[in-house]
Design an enzyme around this catalytic site. Structure first.
Site, PDB file in Angstrom:
ATOM      1  N   GLY A 152     -31.151  53.461  -2.870  1.00  0.00           N
ATOM      2  CA  GLY A 152     -31.353  54.425  -1.769  1.00  0.00           C
ATOM      3  C   GLY A 152     -30.492  54.738  -0.723  1.00  0.00           C
ATOM      4  O   GLY A 152     -29.855  53.645  -0.320  1.00  0.00           O
ATOM      5  N   GLY A 212     -31.566  55.670   6.006  1.00  0.00           N
ATOM      6  CA  GLY A 212     -31.121  54.946   7.194  1.00  0.00           C
ATOM      7  C   GLY A 212     -30.945  53.485   6.738  1.00  0.00           C
ATOM      8  O   GLY A 212     -29.921  52.687   6.882  1.00  0.00           O
ATOM      9  N   GLY A 264     -31.011  52.012   3.622  1.00  0.00           N
ATOM     10  CA  GLY A 264     -30.082  51.558   2.633  1.00  0.00           C
ATOM     11  C   GLY A 264     -28.836  51.431   3.037  1.00  0.00           C
ATOM     12  O   GLY A 264     -27.800  50.513   2.782  1.00  0.00           O
ATOM     13  N   PHE A 295     -42.973  59.409  24.140  1.00  0.00           N
ATOM     14  CA  PHE A 295     -43.259  59.447  22.911  1.00  0.00           C
ATOM     15  C   PHE A 295     -44.932  59.218  22.658  1.00  0.00           C
ATOM     16  O   PHE A 295     -45.126  57.959  23.541  1.00  0.00           O
ATOM     17  CB  PHE A 295     -42.402  58.805  21.868  1.00  0.00           C
ATOM     18  CG  PHE A 295     -41.931  59.731  20.810  1.00  0.00           C
ATOM     19  CD1 PHE A 295     -40.890  60.680  21.161  1.00  0.00           C
ATOM     20  CD2 PHE A 295     -42.391  59.883  19.400  1.00  0.00           C
ATOM     21  CE1 PHE A 295     -40.263  61.520  20.351  1.00  0.00           C
ATOM     22  CE2 PHE A 295     -41.819  60.947  18.629  1.00  0.00           C
ATOM     23  CZ  PHE A 295     -40.866  61.619  19.079  1.00  0.00           C
ATOM     24  N   GLN A 355     -49.973  58.085   7.228  1.00  0.00           N
ATOM     25  CA  GLN A 355     -50.303  58.508   8.399  1.00  0.00           C
ATOM     26  C   GLN A 355     -50.214  60.383   8.225  1.00  0.00           C
ATOM     27  O   GLN A 355     -49.385  60.503   7.668  1.00  0.00           O
ATOM     28  CB  GLN A 355     -49.194  58.454   9.359  1.00  0.00           C
ATOM     29  CG  GLN A 355     -49.189  58.949  10.773  1.00  0.00           C
ATOM     30  CD  GLN A 355     -48.072  58.384  11.462  1.00  0.00           C
ATOM     31  OE1 GLN A 355     -47.036  58.697  11.615  1.00  0.00           O
ATOM     32  NE2 GLN A 355     -48.731  57.462  12.398  1.00  0.00           N
ATOM     33  N   HIS A 401     -49.073  63.351  10.269  1.00  0.00           N
ATOM     34  CA  HIS A 401     -48.609  63.601  11.646  1.00  0.00           C
ATOM     35  C   HIS A 401     -49.653  64.988  12.084  1.00  0.00           C
ATOM     36  O   HIS A 401     -49.832  65.943  11.361  1.00  0.00           O
ATOM     37  CB  HIS A 401     -47.280  64.294  11.434  1.00  0.00           C
ATOM     38  CG  HIS A 401     -46.461  64.226  12.498  1.00  0.00           C
ATOM     39  ND1 HIS A 401     -46.627  65.234  13.656  1.00  0.00           N
ATOM     40  CD2 HIS A 401     -45.583  63.567  13.136  1.00  0.00           C
ATOM     41  CE1 HIS A 401     -45.941  65.164  14.600  1.00  0.00           C
ATOM     42  NE2 HIS A 401     -45.099  64.034  14.465  1.00  0.00           N
ATOM     43  N   LEU A 448     -42.411  69.604   9.852  1.00  0.00           N
ATOM     44  CA  LEU A 448     -42.518  68.801  10.899  1.00  0.00           C
ATOM     45  C   LEU A 448     -42.486  69.528  11.956  1.00  0.00           C
ATOM     46  O   LEU A 448     -41.221  70.106  12.423  1.00  0.00           O
ATOM     47  CB  LEU A 448     -42.039  67.420  10.691  1.00  0.00           C
ATOM     48  CG  LEU A 448     -42.301  66.604  11.852  1.00  0.00           C
ATOM     49  CD1 LEU A 448     -43.735  66.094  11.904  1.00  0.00           C
ATOM     50  CD2 LEU A 448     -41.232  65.439  11.814  1.00  0.00           C
ATOM     51  N   GLU A 457     -43.150  65.417  17.359  1.00  0.00           N
ATOM     52  CA  GLU A 457     -44.005  64.745  18.798  1.00  0.00           C
ATOM     53  C   GLU A 457     -43.105  65.003  20.014  1.00  0.00           C
ATOM     54  O   GLU A 457     -43.804  65.138  21.168  1.00  0.00           O
ATOM     55  CB  GLU A 457     -44.215  63.187  18.317  1.00  0.00           C
ATOM     56  CG  GLU A 457     -45.476  62.732  19.193  1.00  0.00           C
ATOM     57  CD  GLU A 457     -45.587  61.382  18.683  1.00  0.00           C
ATOM     58  OE1 GLU A 457     -45.950  61.196  17.503  1.00  0.00           O
ATOM     59  OE2 GLU A 457     -45.726  60.370  19.588  1.00  0.00           O
ATOM     60  N   ARG A 501     -50.746  58.827  16.701  1.00  0.00           N
ATOM     61  CA  ARG A 501     -50.894  60.192  15.727  1.00  0.00           C
ATOM     62  C   ARG A 501     -52.272  60.075  14.950  1.00  0.00           C
ATOM     63  O   ARG A 501     -52.727  61.177  14.685  1.00  0.00           O
ATOM     64  CB  ARG A 501     -49.674  59.875  14.877  1.00  0.00           C
ATOM     65  CG  ARG A 501     -48.241  60.260  15.214  1.00  0.00           C
ATOM     66  CD  ARG A 501     -47.348  60.277  14.425  1.00  0.00           C
ATOM     67  NE  ARG A 501     -46.016  60.615  14.992  1.00  0.00           N
ATOM     68  CZ  ARG A 501     -44.866  60.468  14.722  1.00  0.00           C
ATOM     69  NH1 ARG A 501     -44.761  59.857  13.120  1.00  0.00           N
ATOM     70  NH2 ARG A 501     -43.745  60.793  15.261  1.00  0.00           N
ATOM     71  N   HIS A 515     -47.386  62.541   6.370  1.00  0.00           N
ATOM     72  CA  HIS A 515     -46.179  62.266   6.832  1.00  0.00           C
ATOM     73  C   HIS A 515     -45.543  60.945   6.585  1.00  0.00           C
ATOM     74  O   HIS A 515     -44.424  60.926   6.292  1.00  0.00           O
ATOM     75  CB  HIS A 515     -46.328  62.347   8.520  1.00  0.00           C
ATOM     76  CG  HIS A 515     -45.002  62.193   8.999  1.00  0.00           C
ATOM     77  ND1 HIS A 515     -43.960  62.917   9.011  1.00  0.00           N
ATOM     78  CD2 HIS A 515     -44.704  61.213  10.078  1.00  0.00           C
ATOM     79  CE1 HIS A 515     -42.962  62.536   9.721  1.00  0.00           C
ATOM     80  NE2 HIS A 515     -43.265  61.527  10.620  1.00  0.00           N
ATOM     81  N   ARG A 571     -48.425  54.118  12.413  1.00  0.00           N
ATOM     82  CA  ARG A 571     -47.045  53.699  13.018  1.00  0.00           C
ATOM     83  C   ARG A 571     -47.058  54.491  14.153  1.00  0.00           C
ATOM     84  O   ARG A 571     -47.524  55.584  14.214  1.00  0.00           O
ATOM     85  CB  ARG A 571     -46.215  54.190  11.982  1.00  0.00           C
ATOM     86  CG  ARG A 571     -44.674  54.259  12.392  1.00  0.00           C
ATOM     87  CD  ARG A 571     -43.763  54.389  11.484  1.00  0.00           C
ATOM     88  NE  ARG A 571     -43.696  55.773  10.956  1.00  0.00           N
ATOM     89  CZ  ARG A 571     -43.180  56.897  11.737  1.00  0.00           C
ATOM     90  NH1 ARG A 571     -42.568  56.784  12.970  1.00  0.00           N
ATOM     91  NH2 ARG A 571     -43.178  58.071  11.187  1.00  0.00           N
ATOM     92  N   SER A 595     -40.195  54.680  13.118  1.00  0.00           N
ATOM     93  CA  SER A 595     -39.650  54.243  11.716  1.00  0.00           C
ATOM     94  C   SER A 595     -38.174  54.417  11.880  1.00  0.00           C
ATOM     95  O   SER A 595     -37.466  53.489  10.994  1.00  0.00           O
ATOM     96  CB  SER A 595     -40.054  55.594  11.067  1.00  0.00           C
ATOM     97  OG  SER A 595     -39.654  56.837  11.705  1.00  0.00           O
ATOM     98  N   LEU A 596     -37.620  55.059  12.469  1.00  0.00           N
ATOM     99  CA  LEU A 596     -36.016  54.986  12.770  1.00  0.00           C
ATOM    100  C   LEU A 596     -35.689  53.603  13.112  1.00  0.00           C
ATOM    101  O   LEU A 596     -34.727  53.004  12.412  1.00  0.00           O
ATOM    102  CB  LEU A 596     -35.304  56.272  13.572  1.00  0.00           C
ATOM    103  CG  LEU A 596     -35.459  57.378  13.033  1.00  0.00           C
ATOM    104  CD1 LEU A 596     -35.176  58.597  14.181  1.00  0.00           C
ATOM    105  CD2 LEU A 596     -34.852  57.822  11.458  1.00  0.00           C
TER     106      LEU A 596
END
Lengths: 242, 578
Positions: B11, B14, B16, B115, B235, B237, B247, B250, B281, B351, B393, B398-399
């Site tokens: 993968g 980000g 990987g 956020f 989740q 979104h 998407l 948010e 969310r 999402h 989440r 996530s990032l």
């Protein structure tokens, strides 16, 4: 309504040259061309080859030629290319890159040129403990160049590459510009040999086809010209210092 | 063909790429990816990456950790969340130092915005914690990490689809993969393997996820007897473009956007009086569906495809253009509207999977409640479950998860390769993969996968979606089991070797069917409502019975469930109000 997708097919294991195949299919005006291609693949002909991933214009997988224009299939709606039904929409692979199968091209040459401009921040000074400072104005100086998704649409659209296949190409110059114009980057001289080579930035003749094709609205031709000006300014300052 | 490396990363999103940067500096490493690295779905993340930098107002990693725990409805492992919030600060500086073009404050620092669910002082009011680069933060992270991989000469195998994991007792031996351009099966022998294969939202009909998000890593692990954790928590979104699921970040609400019903009412005031439109969310998605069911959707017909409006018209063209340019572009392209002039029609979209391959905070795969490891096997990012997201989440986490745990796993792997002996890959390592592909491409008549794909996505959307009941989920389990039986008869129409994307889709379908079954069974068994898992027949959270992680094992056509403790060592679970 019904539309006809006229798709250029090529399978290296069975074909000696490409051929066109018509697919008649029902389509809604608001659908993406990618949605229509997926329906063909899942319900009409599983052998149709194309790449796809994000399906909303940010990953760069599904660049192809639609009615002779280089576009993303997921950012082109049916109504953009067919309004009344019964229209034939021509779907072909990108140009200037070898076709591997149907709409799938080998992007090795494209990515090699991208890598050749050293597309990464060059700054040998140790970073501060926190972030490097940059004003909003300095940040915006290279803003649109950061949008590039390396889809190759500009590479296919470029008329220069028709005659000079070793031209660096629009995307690689944009990627170089993204760093040259970044106040934090110190890599101008490292990138200069590739950009200033005879096949670097100079073959561009302002046809603007890349700018028209870019699905991320990057002013590519302008960035190429700005890169040329940077090189000229550098050369001028070098000769004055002698 | 057989290849030998110290470390294999599967993968190139980000997590990987971050792990690859760390481990490749010290060990012979290769990255396998089904797509070109810059195509990974990390690139679609929009709004931001949170870190308590305090650049625009006071902030504290402890507040961030608490918000993460509460946002996850207390199913979060709390020490892991604290670690993520603390390491977030340096992680964001590292990204900036490597070239990431964050938006800036007037004094040149990284700008931050609001956020959902991120608050100051343990829930008092929204806080500006999300570091961002317009509405393309994920794109910038992916680009920056790929640029660094080029700089560091990381070795990539582009367009290789992983098929199987080779284990020897409790030790990792390597992976088996299909080279898409030739159809050749490759064996990658390695002492350590990291799965960073991303999400699996394509099991649902309406999703923000890419076509490539088919859960290849978790499905492979499940077939090799590794349990998957908390798969019932998926989740939705709140704001996907109606009908398409694309998407709408948010960040639109973070910048001041407001959700409105057919009476033009700001209905979130009734559901979350303090955080309003910036509630987590799961709560906003339920609020939207409740409005629609009450006849307050824009059409007002109470049908599940009715919608609400996301109003950003008061933000002004300039803010939309400078801070939300891609959102503006999506609205123009797909809806033919300008968000500066018209509200955006939105509906929740599948999402993010909170569950996945269970790991510790080094990314090591842990298979039970006693901490038993599969030596050398790691997982990070959406395909993994640390668990820092619990039952729901928070946006921007996530990032952060990718960067923090990608780096931690990469470092741990680099260390691991120096110890012990390789397991050695068995000669029959490719048998399973070869049989699978031979069956799918056999010259026999069989159904094509398209209809099965469609039916799976509808079943999961309608019966294991935002609101769940015993009856619906039990039916979903039966339907998915039937689809898995039909899958055994499926045949590819394409029998060529070069770029057989028909075969690829069928492999992906097989993975999604296995994960759909695990998700549905895990959801059916959890008789409470918590975070994104919302049951109409059990509407309350039930901590005495259900404050525990699910571990679901695929056992042929069935799923066996056990449970695992949650770390609640920092904050005692409390009712979740905003």
């Amino acid at each position: 309504m019904d539309i006809i997708l006229k798709i250029r097919r090529f399978n290296p294991e069975t074909d000696t040259e490409s051929r066109y195949q018509d697919f008649r299919i029902e389509a809604e005006p608001d659908e993406r061309i990618l949605d229509v291609l997926m329906r063909i693949k899942r319900f009409q002909d599983g052998t149709l080859g194309f790449r796809k991933s994000c399906a909303h214009g940010v990953c760069g997988s599904d660049a192809m030629r639609i009615n002779g224009k280089d576009r993303l299939a997921c950012k082109t709606l049916v109504r953009d290319v067919a309004q009344h039904g019964e229209e034939s929409v021509l779907i072909e692979p990108l140009r200037h890159l070898p076709v591997e199968r149907d709409l799938i091209v080998d992007q090795t040459a494209f990515f090699e040129r991208f890598r050749s401009v050293k597309p990464f921040l060059i700054n040998k000074e140790p970073p501060p403990e926190r972030e490097r400072l940059q004003s909003p104005k300095e940040r915006m100086a290279f803003d649109d160049a950061t949008n590039c998704i390396l889809c190759s649409a500009c590479f296919s659209a470029c008329p220069i590459l028709e005659e000079n296949q070793s031209f660096l190409g629009p995307a690689a110059v944009v990627q170089a510009f993204r760093f040259l114009a970044d106040s934090r980057d110190k890599g101008f001289e490292e990138r200069l040999p590739v950009l200033n080579a005879s096949d670097g930035v100079w073959p561009c003749q302002n046809h603007f086809e890349c700018t028209r094709a870019c699905p991320r609205a990057i002013k590519i031709t302008k960035r190429i010209n700005e890169t040329k000006r940077m090189i000229e300014a550098y050369q001028k300052s070098q000769s004055e210092n002698k | 063909m057989k290849h030998t490396f110290d470390a294999i990363i599967v993968g190139s999103g980000g997590s990987g790429l971050y792990a690859a940067l760390e481990v490749s500096a010290k060990a012979k490493t290769a990255v396998l990816s089904k797509v070109y690295p810059v195509r990974s779905h990390t690139g679609a993340a929009q709004g931001g990456i949170s870190a308590a930098l305090g650049n625009v107002e006071a902030d504290d990693p402890r507040w961030h950790a608490f918000d993460t725990v509460k946002g996850g409805d207390y199913l979060v492992d709390q020490q892991a969340a604290m670690l993520m919030a603390e390491e977030a600060v340096q992680a964001v500086y590292d990204l900036e130092n490597r070239g990431l073009p964050f938006n800036r404050t007037p004094d040149g620092r990284i700008d931050q915005r609001r956020f959902g669910g991120h608050t100051r002082n343990f829930g008092e009011a929204p806080v500006r914690r999300a570091c961002y680069a317009a509405d393309r933060t994920g794109h910038m992270i992916l680009q920056t990490l790929y640029q660094q991989c080029i700089k560091n000469g990381v070795h990539f195998y582009d367009e290789y689809q992983v098929l199987d994991l080779a284990l020897k007792d409790n030790q990792c031996a390597g992976v088996v993969a299909l080279q898409l351009s030739t159809g050749e099966i490759h064996v990658f022998e390695a002492k350590t393997v990291l799965f960073a294969t991303g999400g699996f939202g394509r099991m649902f009909k309406i999703t923000s996820n890419a076509y490539a998000n088919t859960g290849d890593g978790p499905a492979i692990c499940a077939r090799r007897g590794i349990p998957l954790q908390d798969m019932e928590f998926f989740q939705f979104h709140p704001t996907g473009i109606k009908g398409l699921g694309i998407l709408i970040s948010e960040a639109v609400r973070g910048e001041g956007g407001i959700l409105r019903n057919n009476r033009n009412e700001r209905f979130m005031a009734r559901f979350a009086p303090t955080l309003l439109d910036l509630a987590p969310r799961d709560m906003v998605s339920r609020a939207i569906m409740t409005e629609i069911r009450s006849g307050n959707g824009i059409r007002g017909d109470r049908k599940i495809d009715d919608y609400v409006h996301l109003d950003a018209t008061h933000l002004g063209k300039e803010t939309l253009q400078s801070k939300l340019p891609d959102i503006t572009d999506f609205c123009k392209t797909y809806l033919g509207i300008d968000p500066a002039e018209n509200p955006i029609p939105v509906l929740p979209t599948a999402h993010y999977g909170m569950g996945g391959i269970p790991t510790d905070t080094h990314g090591r795969v842990v298979i039970d409640n006693k901490g038993t490891l599969i030596h050398g096997l790691y997982a990070v990012g959406e395909c993994a479950c640390v668990s820092v997201h619990g039952a729901n989440r928070l946006g921007t986490n996530s990032l952060l998860d990718l960067v923090v745990f990608g780096r931690r796993a990469g470092r741990h792997m680099a260390d691991y390769v120096n110890h012990g002996d390789p397991a050695g890959i068995a000669t029959d390592a490719t048998d399973f993969s070869r049989e699978w592909i031979t069956r799918l491409t056999a010259k026999k008549k069989g159904p094509h996968g398209g209809r099965i794909f469609d039916k799976m996505q509808r079943t999961m959307m309608e019966k294991v979606g935002i609101y769940r009941t015993e009856t619906h989920m039990a039916r979903a389990v039966g339907e998915i089991q039937t689809l898995r039986e039909r899958y055994m008869m499926v045949r590819a129409e394409d029998r060529r070797n070069a770029f057989n994307t028909d075969l690829l889709e069928l492999i992906e379908l097989g993975n999604l069917l296995d994960l759909s079954l695990i998700t549905a069974v895990s959801a059916l068994n959890r008789r409470e409502s918590r975070g994104a898992h919302s049951r109409e027949d059990y509407p309350d959270r039930d901590d005495p019975q259900w404050l525990k992680h699910t571990l679901a094992r695929l056992e042929k056509d069935d799923v066996g469930l056990t449970y695992k403790d949650v770390d609640v060592s920092l904050w005692k679970p409390k009712p979740r109000t905003y």
